[in-house]
Write a protein that holds these residues in place. Structure first.
Motif, PDB file in Angstrom:
ATOM      1  N   PRO A  83      54.354   0.035 -11.142  1.00 17.17           N
ATOM      2  CA  PRO A  83      53.065   0.720 -11.292  1.00 17.17           C
ATOM      3  C   PRO A  83      51.880  -0.250 -11.240  1.00 17.17           C
ATOM      4  CG  PRO A  83      54.655   1.583 -12.865  1.00 17.17           C
ATOM      5  CD  PRO A  83      55.306   0.384 -12.230  1.00 17.17           C
ATOM      6  N   ASP A  84      50.768   0.230 -10.680  1.00 18.45           N
ATOM      7  CA  ASP A  84      49.622  -0.667 -10.476  1.00 18.45           C
ATOM      8  C   ASP A  84      48.860  -0.982 -11.760  1.00 18.45           C
ATOM      9  OD1 ASP A  84      48.364   1.750 -10.929  1.00 18.45           O
ATOM     10  OD2 ASP A  84      47.545   1.950  -8.909  1.00 18.45           O
ATOM     11  N   TRP A  85      49.232  -0.363 -12.899  1.00 16.34           N
ATOM     12  CA  TRP A  85      48.576  -0.700 -14.159  1.00 16.34           C
ATOM     13  C   TRP A  85      49.176  -1.940 -14.811  1.00 16.34           C
ATOM     14  CZ3 TRP A  85      52.719  -0.204 -17.260  1.00 16.34           C
ATOM     15  CH2 TRP A  85      53.605   0.844 -17.055  1.00 16.34           C
ATOM     16  N   VAL A  86      50.242  -2.474 -14.242  1.00 18.67           N
ATOM     17  CA  VAL A  86      50.819  -3.724 -14.755  1.00 18.67           C
ATOM     18  C   VAL A  86      49.886  -4.884 -14.422  1.00 18.67           C
ATOM     19  CG1 VAL A  86      52.689  -5.399 -14.395  1.00 18.67           C
ATOM     20  CG2 VAL A  86      53.218  -2.974 -14.711  1.00 18.67           C
ATOM     21  N   ARG A  87      49.657  -5.780 -15.381  1.00 23.79           N
ATOM     22  CA  ARG A  87      48.751  -6.910 -15.155  1.00 23.79           C
ATOM     23  C   ARG A  87      49.419  -8.013 -14.329  1.00 23.79           C
ATOM     24  NH1 ARG A  87      46.630 -11.018 -19.822  1.00 23.79           N
ATOM     25  NH2 ARG A  87      48.906 -11.273 -19.972  1.00 23.79           N
ATOM     26  N   ASN A  88      50.462  -8.639 -14.887  1.00 22.00           N
ATOM     27  CA  ASN A  88      51.152  -9.735 -14.209  1.00 22.00           C
ATOM     28  C   ASN A  88      52.596  -9.367 -13.914  1.00 22.00           C
ATOM     29  OD1 ASN A  88      49.024 -11.742 -14.279  1.00 22.00           O
ATOM     30  ND2 ASN A  88      49.422 -11.953 -16.473  1.00 22.00           N
ATOM     31  N   ILE A  89      53.027  -9.639 -12.702  1.00 18.61           N
ATOM     32  CA  ILE A  89      54.433  -9.546 -12.339  1.00 18.61           C
ATOM     33  C   ILE A  89      54.917 -10.981 -12.189  1.00 18.61           C
ATOM     34  CG2 ILE A  89      56.129  -8.733 -10.656  1.00 18.61           C
ATOM     35  CD1 ILE A  89      54.051  -6.588  -9.835  1.00 18.61           C
ATOM     36  N   VAL A  90      55.747 -11.417 -13.134  1.00 13.80           N
ATOM     37  CA  VAL A  90      56.185 -12.808 -13.159  1.00 13.80           C
ATOM     38  C   VAL A  90      57.626 -12.881 -12.676  1.00 13.80           C
ATOM     39  CG1 VAL A  90      56.379 -14.904 -14.539  1.00 13.80           C
ATOM     40  CG2 VAL A  90      54.694 -13.154 -15.165  1.00 13.80           C
ATOM     41  N   VAL A  91      57.814 -13.443 -11.504  1.00 16.71           N
ATOM     42  CA  VAL A  91      59.154 -13.631 -10.951  1.00 16.71           C
ATOM     43  C   VAL A  91      59.623 -15.040 -11.292  1.00 16.71           C
ATOM     44  CG1 VAL A  91      60.541 -13.785  -8.842  1.00 16.71           C
ATOM     45  CG2 VAL A  91      58.806 -11.981  -9.079  1.00 16.71           C
ATOM     46  N   ALA A  92      60.714 -15.121 -12.044  1.00 14.30           N
ATOM     47  CA  ALA A  92      61.286 -16.420 -12.395  1.00 14.30           C
ATOM     48  C   ALA A  92      62.324 -16.769 -11.338  1.00 14.30           C
ATOM     49  CB  ALA A  92      61.913 -16.365 -13.780  1.00 14.30           C
ATOM     50  N   ASN A  93      61.946 -17.608 -10.401  1.00 11.33           N
ATOM     51  CA  ASN A  93      62.821 -18.009  -9.307  1.00 11.33           C
ATOM     52  C   ASN A  93      63.865 -18.985  -9.843  1.00 11.33           C
ATOM     53  OD1 ASN A  93      63.876 -18.430  -6.744  1.00 11.33           O
ATOM     54  ND2 ASN A  93      62.417 -20.063  -6.289  1.00 11.33           N
ATOM     55  N   ASN A  94      65.092 -18.486  -9.988  1.00 12.92           N
ATOM     56  CA  ASN A  94      66.131 -19.240 -10.685  1.00 12.92           C
ATOM     57  C   ASN A  94      66.952 -20.101  -9.710  1.00 12.92           C
ATOM     58  OD1 ASN A  94      68.864 -18.380 -12.961  1.00 12.92           O
ATOM     59  ND2 ASN A  94      67.503 -20.127 -12.961  1.00 12.92           N
ATOM     60  N   ASN A  95      66.287 -21.091  -9.137  1.00 14.27           N
ATOM     61  CA  ASN A  95      66.934 -22.048  -8.231  1.00 14.27           C
ATOM     62  C   ASN A  95      67.498 -21.362  -6.985  1.00 14.27           C
ATOM     63  OD1 ASN A  95      67.535 -24.750  -7.653  1.00 14.27           O
ATOM     64  ND2 ASN A  95      69.627 -24.569  -8.398  1.00 14.27           N
ATOM     65  N   SER A  96      66.750 -20.392  -6.466  1.00 16.36           N
ATOM     66  CA  SER A  96      67.186 -19.690  -5.265  1.00 16.36           C
ATOM     67  C   SER A  96      67.253 -20.634  -4.072  1.00 16.36           C
ATOM     68  CB  SER A  96      66.227 -18.541  -4.938  1.00 16.36           C
ATOM     69  OG  SER A  96      66.217 -17.569  -5.953  1.00 16.36           O
ATOM     70  N   THR A  97      68.192 -20.349  -3.168  1.00 19.50           N
ATOM     71  CA  THR A  97      68.319 -21.142  -1.948  1.00 19.50           C
ATOM     72  C   THR A  97      67.786 -20.391  -0.732  1.00 19.50           C
ATOM     73  OG1 THR A  97      70.584 -20.316  -1.649  1.00 19.50           O
ATOM     74  CG2 THR A  97      70.319 -22.396  -2.834  1.00 19.50           C
ATOM     75  N   ASP A  98      67.249 -19.207  -0.956  1.00 20.51           N
ATOM     76  CA  ASP A  98      66.672 -18.437   0.140  1.00 20.51           C
ATOM     77  C   ASP A  98      65.150 -18.371  -0.016  1.00 20.51           C
ATOM     78  OD1 ASP A  98      66.253 -16.686  -1.932  1.00 20.51           O
ATOM     79  OD2 ASP A  98      67.496 -15.058  -1.142  1.00 20.51           O
ATOM     80  N   GLN A  99      64.524 -17.360   0.546  1.00 22.66           N
ATOM     81  CA  GLN A  99      63.062 -17.247   0.552  1.00 22.66           C
ATOM     82  C   GLN A  99      62.532 -16.322  -0.556  1.00 22.66           C
ATOM     83  OE1 GLN A  99      61.068 -19.098   2.729  1.00 22.66           O
ATOM     84  NE2 GLN A  99      63.066 -20.061   3.064  1.00 22.66           N
ATOM     85  N   THR A 100      63.270 -16.203  -1.649  1.00 18.11           N
ATOM     86  CA  THR A 100      62.854 -15.326  -2.743  1.00 18.11           C
ATOM     87  C   THR A 100      61.437 -15.626  -3.199  1.00 18.11           C
ATOM     88  OG1 THR A 100      65.107 -14.958  -3.568  1.00 18.11           O
ATOM     89  CG2 THR A 100      63.309 -14.659  -5.133  1.00 18.11           C
ATOM     90  N   ALA A 101      61.122 -16.881  -3.447  1.00 16.90           N
ATOM     91  CA  ALA A 101      59.801 -17.267  -3.958  1.00 16.90           C
ATOM     92  C   ALA A 101      58.698 -16.899  -2.970  1.00 16.90           C
ATOM     93  CB  ALA A 101      59.772 -18.758  -4.258  1.00 16.90           C
ATOM     94  N   LYS A 102      58.899 -17.221  -1.710  1.00 15.40           N
ATOM     95  CA  LYS A 102      57.891 -16.955  -0.680  1.00 15.40           C
ATOM     96  C   LYS A 102      57.635 -15.460  -0.532  1.00 15.40           C
ATOM     97  CE  LYS A 102      56.847 -17.950   4.190  1.00 15.40           C
ATOM     98  NZ  LYS A 102      57.357 -18.607   5.420  1.00 15.40           N
TER      99      LYS A 102
END
Length: 230
Positions: A28-47
């Motif tokens: 939902p767009d009322w969420v302030r921050n969406i924090v993705v914790a990139n747990n040592n991914s080897t693909d393009q998850t972070a990007k």
């Protein structure tokens, strides 16, 4: 329902490049921050996550709980703290749009923590393996008879009042994270409840239920955590 307070979302993610943008898009767009914790991914998850509008924090040590703790540390560093934090998986098995129902009991001052229960909701066929279903039943049954805590699921989709979460002093760095939170919330006297949530087949292969090692590792850690806090 009352007006929406400041809500941040934490998504621990390991190699979820095919699903993470879908998860972020449906929040939902009322969420302030969406924090993705990139747990040592080897693909393009972070990007992919950054392109979808999330804040990405990096955690090189693998572990579900470790990723969650890193995301929490980032939130704690912000000048304005949230009132509620929602935890959500990055594999698109949950329905992020159900977040409104998830936080409703908190907004109505009926609960401090709300677990999205897959056991009470509708599950797509094949979305949970037999070991997962049995493991959830066994863990919640043990919690009931050992700690007196009444839950039907250890579902990762959950909401909790931020300052209440900080007071729990979470420490588990891997599979025991969800059950540690539930046991500690019960022991601390937090008001908790469950709401039904729907569940679908995840995108990609599960790092836990998708491998024999993951199934036994998670089961062992969950049972160990139950007795740890007995």
């Amino acid at each position: 329902m009352k007006s929406i307070p400041i809500v941040d979302v934490i998504i621990p993610a390991f190699n979820e490049e095919k699903s993470i943008s879908k998860v972020i898009h449906d929040i939902p767009d009322w969420v302030r921050n969406i924090v993705v914790a990139n747990n040592n991914s080897t693909d393009q998850t972070a990007k992919v996550a950054e392109a979808a509008g999330a804040k990405v924090v990096f955690e090189g040590q693998k572990g579900y709980g470790k990723a969650c703790l890193t995301a929490m540390a980032w939130i704690k560093s912000q000048e304005v703290q949230p009132e509620i934090v929602v935890f959500l998986d990055g594999d698109y098995s949950d329905y992020p749009e159900e977040m409104t129902d998830l936080i409703a009991p908190i907004l109505e001052d009926k609960a401090d923590m709300v677990i999205g229960s897959r056991a009470l909701g509708e599950r797509e066929r094949g979305s949970m393996t037999l070991p997962q279903v049995f493991g959830n039943w066994l863990a919640t049954t043990m919690m009931k008879y050992i700690q007196g805590a009444k839950f039907s699921d250890l579902g990762p989709f959950r909401a909790i009042v931020w300052n209440k979460l900080l007071n729990l002093n979470m420490v588990d760095q891997n599979y025991g994270w969800t059950i540690e939170m539930q046991i500690k919330a019960h022991k601390a006297g937090l008001r908790y409840m469950e709401v039904p949530v729907n569940y679908r087949k995840r995108i990609g292969v599960s790092k836990v239920s998708g491998t024999v090692k993951g199934v036994f590792g998670a089961g062992y850690k969950i049972i160990l955590t139950i007795f740890k806090y007995w």
